[in-house]
Write an enzyme that holds these catalytic residues in place. Structure first.
Site, PDB file in Angstrom:
ATOM      1  N   LYS A 149     -27.828   8.237  10.207  1.00 43.70           N
ATOM      2  CA  LYS A 149     -26.524   8.934   9.511  1.00 43.70           C
ATOM      3  C   LYS A 149     -27.071   9.309   8.175  1.00 43.70           C
ATOM      4  CE  LYS A 149     -23.793   5.828   8.931  1.00 43.70           C
ATOM      5  NZ  LYS A 149     -22.575   5.306   7.892  1.00 43.70           N
ATOM      6  N   ARG A 202     -13.435   2.823   7.720  1.00 40.77           N
ATOM      7  CA  ARG A 202     -14.329   2.061   8.877  1.00 40.77           C
ATOM      8  C   ARG A 202     -13.034   0.980   9.446  1.00 40.77           C
ATOM      9  NH1 ARG A 202     -18.027  -0.603   4.989  1.00 40.77           N
ATOM     10  NH2 ARG A 202     -20.514   0.424   5.389  1.00 40.77           N
ATOM     11  N   ARG A 247     -39.623  -1.518  10.727  1.00 37.40           N
ATOM     12  CA  ARG A 247     -39.278  -1.302   9.586  1.00 37.40           C
ATOM     13  C   ARG A 247     -40.463  -2.567   8.266  1.00 37.40           C
ATOM     14  NH1 ARG A 247     -33.985   1.905   7.228  1.00 37.40           N
ATOM     15  NH2 ARG A 247     -32.832   0.007   6.995  1.00 37.40           N
ATOM     16  N   ARG A 266     -37.924  -7.103   5.242  1.00 39.55           N
ATOM     17  CA  ARG A 266     -36.814  -7.635   4.034  1.00 39.55           C
ATOM     18  C   ARG A 266     -35.436  -7.800   4.965  1.00 39.55           C
ATOM     19  NH1 ARG A 266     -32.672  -3.083   1.776  1.00 39.55           N
ATOM     20  NH2 ARG A 266     -32.586  -2.913   4.174  1.00 39.55           N
ATOM     21  N   ARG A 325     -25.103  -7.537  12.042  1.00 35.55           N
ATOM     22  CA  ARG A 325     -24.486  -6.442  11.175  1.00 35.55           C
ATOM     23  C   ARG A 325     -24.203  -5.348  12.529  1.00 35.55           C
ATOM     24  NH1 ARG A 325     -29.562  -4.043   7.925  1.00 35.55           N
ATOM     25  NH2 ARG A 325     -28.028  -1.375   7.256  1.00 35.55           N
TER      26      ARG A 325
END
Ligand SMILES: [Zn+2]
Length: 226
Positions: free
Chosen positions: A16, A91, A130, A163, A174
């Site tokens: 996004k 949202r 990541r 992270r 999430r």
């Protein structure tokens, strides 16, 4: 030219942010990420900013209505007369209804809700791969953008870490929050004929081309109707 009043939707890790940057560049639209515009309102010391600051200082969520009012203030500022790109709001359906009322009250209408979608497994693969430099925040990806030496930042030799936000179990959590909140919102926009769906798993350039093509077609239609 008709306005481009756009909302961005999509799971974390679907690209996004990349698409938002490009759309802002393509069309010169102001980008309203909820976090950014709230911080700006606080920094400006406006009445709404002061209210928002109290919630933020107490570590509480800023109420929907206040966020919506901050957006309305930006709409009334003149900077968004040709359109805007909203990210992070709405949202939920409740928030979407607020936004709709705000736009209607100004004789405006949402052009489209752009959904940059990606399958959960793809999101988990992207985010959990990541690695972030502990010192300078430089970001790598074990598959698509690995450092020269495993676990070490190319730029400053610092240690690369995963992270907490990027740990697979956190990403799954999430995603489940995202699906729970946003699936109904996607249906809601679809029911209003506003939803444009894009596959975020495709290469970013391709996604960008498709978004541009769809928006151009939509603008053409809108102008035809006027
Ligand atoms: Zn680094």
């Amino acid at each position: 030219m008709s306005e481009l009043n756009l909302v961005l939707l999509g799971p974390p890790g679907a690209g996004k942010g990349t698409q938002a940057e490009r759309l802002v560049e393509d069309f010169g639209l102001p980008y309203y990420s909820t976090g950014i515009i709230l911080r700006e309102a606080v920094a400006n010391g406006s009445e709404l900013g002061k209210q928002a600051k109290q919630y933020m200082d107490n570590g509480e969520l800023v109420p929907d209505e206040l966020i919506n009012n901050v957006i309305a203030e930006r709409l009334d500022s003149g900077e968004a007369d040709d359109g805007f790109l909203l990210d992070g709001f709405p949202r939920t359906i409740g928030q979407a209804e607020m936004l709709e009322t705000t736009l209607e009250g100004r004789g405006r209408d949402l052009t489209a809700a752009l959904l940059i979608d990606a399958p959960d497994d793809e999101v988990v693969r992207r985010l959990s791969g990541r690695r972030t430099c502990a010192k300078g925040g430089h970001v790598y990806h074990v598959e698509s953008d690995p450092p020269k030496n495993d676990g070490v930042c190319d730029q400053d030799g610092s240690r690369l870490i995963q992270r907490d936000d990027d740990k697979p179990e956190t990403v799954r959590k999430r995603l489940s929050v995202y699906h729970e909140q946003t699936a109904p919102l996607i249906d809601w926009y679809e029911g209003r004929g506003k939803l444009m769906r894009f596959e975020g798993a495709r290469p970013p350039d391709e996604v960008h081309d498709r978004i541009r093509a769809k928006l151009a077609a939509k603008r053409f239609e809108d102008e035809d109707e006027q």
